[in-house]
Design an enzyme around this catalytic site. Structure first.
Site, PDB file in Angstrom:
ATOM      1  CB  VAL A   1      -0.920   0.007   1.244  1.00  0.00           C
ATOM      2  CG1 VAL A   1      -1.618   1.349   1.404  1.00  0.00           C
ATOM      3  CG2 VAL A   1      -1.937  -1.125   1.161  1.00  0.00           C
ATOM      4  CB  CYS A   2       2.208   3.701  -1.814  1.00  0.00           C
ATOM      5  SG  CYS A   2       1.612   3.704  -3.521  1.00  0.00           S
ATOM      6  CB  ALA A   3       0.054   8.272  -0.987  1.00  0.00           C
TER       7      ALA A   3
END
Length: 383
Positions: free
Chosen positions: A77-79
């Site tokens: 997960v990232c932005a």
């Protein structure tokens, strides 16, 4: 689920949602910075997550590979998506196989809505709750005889349009229980798009710069020919205009006044001391006059523990008077301290969001997404 190349696969917010609602195991490697991770992350009863910032993985994942399960489903997960793709590919090259990245990143997670049926209404109508699982926002749609009304419409208005269309219903009304400070309302936008009437409590609308229909105490908004009444109930405290709704004499939509495990905060317009007595009167007097058998449907939830079967956020009013700490502070001074002191930090960009909901500023779509990032924080406590 999509595949961008032979090595890495994407998983959408919709595909992740069952891991939360059905309590399925999922391992998350969140590569955002530590501050963002601590502020807001994907949570669930059987979801395990660790935070390793992306910049620590630029040279490879060898230092963390032993912390990544071999058998479990792994989600990176990232932005926005790009960093998670890169890290997911590194994990696959290091020997992990069941690895995915979050499509659209946490921005997409913030916007996804899961429709959940609340129940059938008299005369053939239906009531639905839309769970914004990544942000804790809740919207509602009453459908009856080819017509629909939406309460606390969110910014992603296409979801409501498509759902109403699938039910063969025309949206006739969009209603805000109050002037929101944690998310951008889609009520006026959707009403303009489909030719519906937009309702807003006038005491919250003193600074708005657009036309609206005044939502006042005792107002009855009919949906369909079967007289599915949405009865407005003035219930100030979170804001001075906060209004609840009794739907079909069975459901109590409480807006941000009463939640399942907490109560609303009175400080987001900077008038906490002024609104404490209103909040207490609504919770300890006005709601007390209602039937204990009403099913409370709030506008937000703060924790995944508030998600019931299928994701429904609901509770019987009488049960909340027994179990909700916010309804059991019988000393007025204790209540005042609880709702004015040691509150969680304000929702992100809440002042800009209020200005947007007044119609005073018009951010771009991308600016609106940025403004809404993070948890809602409308309750007096979120832990």
């Amino acid at each position: 689920m999509t595949t961008t190349n032979d090595k890495i696969k994407g998983m959408s917010a919709k595909e992740i949602t069952p891991y939360v609602l059905e309590k399925k195991p999922l391992f998350i490697l969140d590569v955002r910075n530590e501050t963002d991770y601590k502020d807001w992350k994907i949570e669930g009863e059987k979801i395990t997550s660790i935070n390793i910032p992306y910049f620590e993985l630029l040279e490879g994942v060898e230092s963390v590979i032993d912390r990544i399960p071999v058998q479990d489903t792994v989600l990176v997960v990232c932005a926005k998506e790009g960093s998670s793709k890169f890290v997911a590919e590194q994990l696959v090259e290091a020997g992990r196989t069941n690895v995915f990245y979050l499509e659209g990143g946490m921005k997409a997670w913030s916007e996804y809505l899961e429709p959940v049926k609340v129940g059938d209404l008299q005369g053939g109508g239906e009531l639905y709750q839309f769970v914004r699982i990544g942000k804790g926002c809740l919207s509602y749609m009453v459908v009856s005889n080819g017509e629909a009304a939406i309460v606390d419409t969110l910014r992603v208005t296409e979801v409501f349009e498509e759902f109403a269309k699938s039910k063969g219903a025309q949206i006739k009304h969009t209603i805000d229980t109050h002037l929101h400070a944690d998310h951008i309302s889609g009520g006026r936008k959707l009403a303009d798009q489909v030719g519906a009437t937009y309702w807003l409590p006038p005491k919250d609308a003193q600074e708005v710069v657009f036309d609206y229909e005044k939502l006042e105490d005792g107002e009855e908004i009919l949906v369909g020919e079967t007289r599915i009444n949405i009865q407005a109930l003035y219930s100030p405290g979170h804001t001075i205009g906060s209004t609840s709704f009794i739907v079909d004499n069975k459901y109590l939509l409480t807006g941000d006044i009463l939640f399942i495990e907490s109560i609303g905060r009175p400080d987001l317009a900077g008038l906490a001391e002024d609104w404490v007595s209103d909040l207490r009167n609504t919770l300890y007097s006005r709601y007390k006059q209602l039937s204990e058998d009403l099913i409370v449907l709030p506008a937000h939830f703060g924790k995944v523990t508030e998600l019931g079967e299928g994701g429904l956020v609901a509770a019987r009013l009488g049960d909340l008077y027994r179990n909700n700490p916010g309804l059991n502070m019988h000393d007025k001074l204790e209540f005042q301290r609880a709702v004015t002191e040691n509150l969680p930090q304000h929702p992100n960009s809440y002042q800009q969001i209020r200005q947007t909901n007044m119609g005073k500023v018009t951010p771009t779509n991308e600016e609106q997404r940025e403004m809404e990032i993070g948890p809602n924080r409308c309750a007096i406590h979120d832990k």
